[in-house]
Design an enzyme around this catalytic site. Structure first.
Site, PDB file in Angstrom:
ATOM      1  N   CYS A 134      43.214 -41.380 -48.578  1.00 59.13           N
ATOM      2  CA  CYS A 134      41.946 -40.655 -48.522  1.00 59.13           C
ATOM      3  C   CYS A 134      42.170 -39.216 -48.050  1.00 59.13           C
ATOM      4  O   CYS A 134      42.309 -38.961 -46.850  1.00 59.13           O
ATOM      5  CB  CYS A 134      40.994 -41.383 -47.568  1.00 59.13           C
ATOM      6  SG  CYS A 134      39.428 -40.545 -47.365  1.00 59.13           S
ATOM      7  N   CYS A 137      39.546 -37.793 -45.714  1.00 57.99           N
ATOM      8  CA  CYS A 137      39.595 -38.309 -44.337  1.00 57.99           C
ATOM      9  C   CYS A 137      40.751 -37.683 -43.563  1.00 57.99           C
ATOM     10  O   CYS A 137      40.611 -37.336 -42.399  1.00 57.99           O
ATOM     11  CB  CYS A 137      39.822 -39.823 -44.307  1.00 57.99           C
ATOM     12  SG  CYS A 137      38.879 -40.760 -45.483  1.00 57.99           S
ATOM     13  N   ASP A 138      41.905 -37.575 -44.194  1.00 57.98           N
ATOM     14  CA  ASP A 138      43.133 -37.254 -43.459  1.00 57.98           C
ATOM     15  C   ASP A 138      43.721 -35.888 -43.788  1.00 57.98           C
ATOM     16  O   ASP A 138      44.683 -35.464 -43.138  1.00 57.98           O
ATOM     17  CB  ASP A 138      44.206 -38.324 -43.757  1.00 57.98           C
ATOM     18  CG  ASP A 138      43.727 -39.713 -43.353  1.00 57.98           C
ATOM     19  OD1 ASP A 138      42.956 -39.814 -42.380  1.00 57.98           O
ATOM     20  OD2 ASP A 138      44.109 -40.694 -44.010  1.00 57.98           O
TER      21      ASP A 138
END
Ligand code: NAP
Length: 307
Positions: A134, A137-138
């Site tokens: 992701c 997200c990261d």
């Protein structure tokens, strides 16, 4: 005596939330079971959604919240519960979950899909230590670093573009010489100066010490091997349906997608399906919300004919 619902919706992504909205408007006694304790499904991890009519450029998280607010506004009920299976119980459906059993006349399965894994050496070992599924997200952890995205679909190309905003360099590694992603995304990709597309290549091994340091790749046409020095590997090779709990319950195809047409009717009376977990041509938000509406319409027809 436990509550008997008209409808239990399993999953709270766009399909489940759309079904919840339609079910409330139909005044069906409904509960939505959500596994992660958070509504929205996969779109929560989408940086920008640019193909949903009327909401151009909306952030995926904001869109998920808007869908949920709409369901809340109409009075939808939600319960944190991980579904274990589905059984028959005296003409009703019983759904055993981590939050107890639910009894219902009908079910809409809207459990969605999850990231597929590559299955290469180092993938599990470096999970959370440089390997991610992701980018939104990261990605922030890789500012000014070098990363690679593996895949050639919409998600891979979106991820590469997203990472290129903050990473020094991004490799996009694709096993063929043609991307599957939408042309508009491909155009945006090729405009980025710090993205290098490596064609006809597969990832073979992720190496490092505490964190990712190298990715070995192989050209499938020439068999030439190469090792890239990098700090992050983002894997975007498609989806697997979240249908393990449905084994021996409904008919599924060989990949585990629940077999149904647009009306969401499965081979089991009273069980319907909507969204990414259904066999379908196009898995997008706009088709997921359409599925949710159709499935509730099928539920209503079923309830009328099974009074
Ligand atoms: P996808 O469209 O299935 O693409 C998966 C990509 O990974 C393909 O390019 C595939 O290569 C590659 N791949 C699969 N297995 C591989 C392996 N073992 N090794 C190397 N490469 C592998 O999946 P997605 O990009 O995750 O998208 C999922 C769905 O969501 C799609 O229906 C997509 O359209 C939709 N989506 C839409 C949007 C949007 O409309 N904005 C955004 C995100 C996602 P091949 O091309 O060679 O098969």
């Amino acid at each position: 005596m436990a509550d008997i619902f008209d409808l239990v919706i399993i999953g709270s992504g766009p399909a489940g939330l759309s079904a919840a909205i339609y079910a409330e408007r139909a005044r069906l006694k409904t509960v939505v079971l959500e596994k992660s304790g958070m509504s929205g499904g996969q779109i929560l991890n989408t940086y920008e959604v640019d193909n949903y009519p009327g909401l151009q450029g909306i952030n995926g998280f904001d869109m998920g919240m808007k869908f949920r607010e709409h369901a809340d506004y109409l009075g939808a009920k939600f319960k944190d519960a991980d579904v274990i299976g589905i059984t028959d119980e005296a003409g009703l459906k019983k759904i055993p979950t981590t939050a107890g059993d639910f009894l219902t006349k009908t079910i809409i399965i809207a459990s969605g899909a999850s990231y597929a894994k590559l299955g290469i050496t180092g993938e599990n070992q470096f999970g959370g230590k440089g390997v991610s599924y992701c980018a939104t997200c990261d990605g922030a952890f890789f500012r000014n670093k070098t990363t690679a995205v593996i895949g050639g679909g919409d998600v891979a190309v979106e991820d590469a573009i997203f990472l290129a905003r903050t990473c020094e360099k991004v490799y996009l590694i694709h096993r063929r010489n043609e991307l599957r992603a939408a042309m508009v995304l491909q155009e945006a990709l090729f405009e980025q100066k710090n993205i290098e597309v490596i064609w006809d290549s597969v990832a073979e091994e992720i190496q490092g010490n505490d964190f990712v340091e190298h990715l070995s790749i192989k050209n499938v046409k020439t068999n030439e091997k190469r090792t890239l020095d990098l700090q992050g590997v983002f894997i975007a090779v498609g989806l697997n349906p979240n249908s393990d709990f449905l084994k021996n319950v409904v008919a599924m195809d060989d990949k585990g997608y629940v077999i149904a047409e647009e009306d969401g009717v499965t081979n089991v009376p009273g069980i319907f399906v909507a969204g990414d977990v259904r066999t379908k041509m196009l898995r997008q938000i706009v088709t997921a919300v359409s599925d949710g509406a159709n499935a509730v319409t099928s539920v209503q027809h079923y309830l009328i004919s099974h009074k």
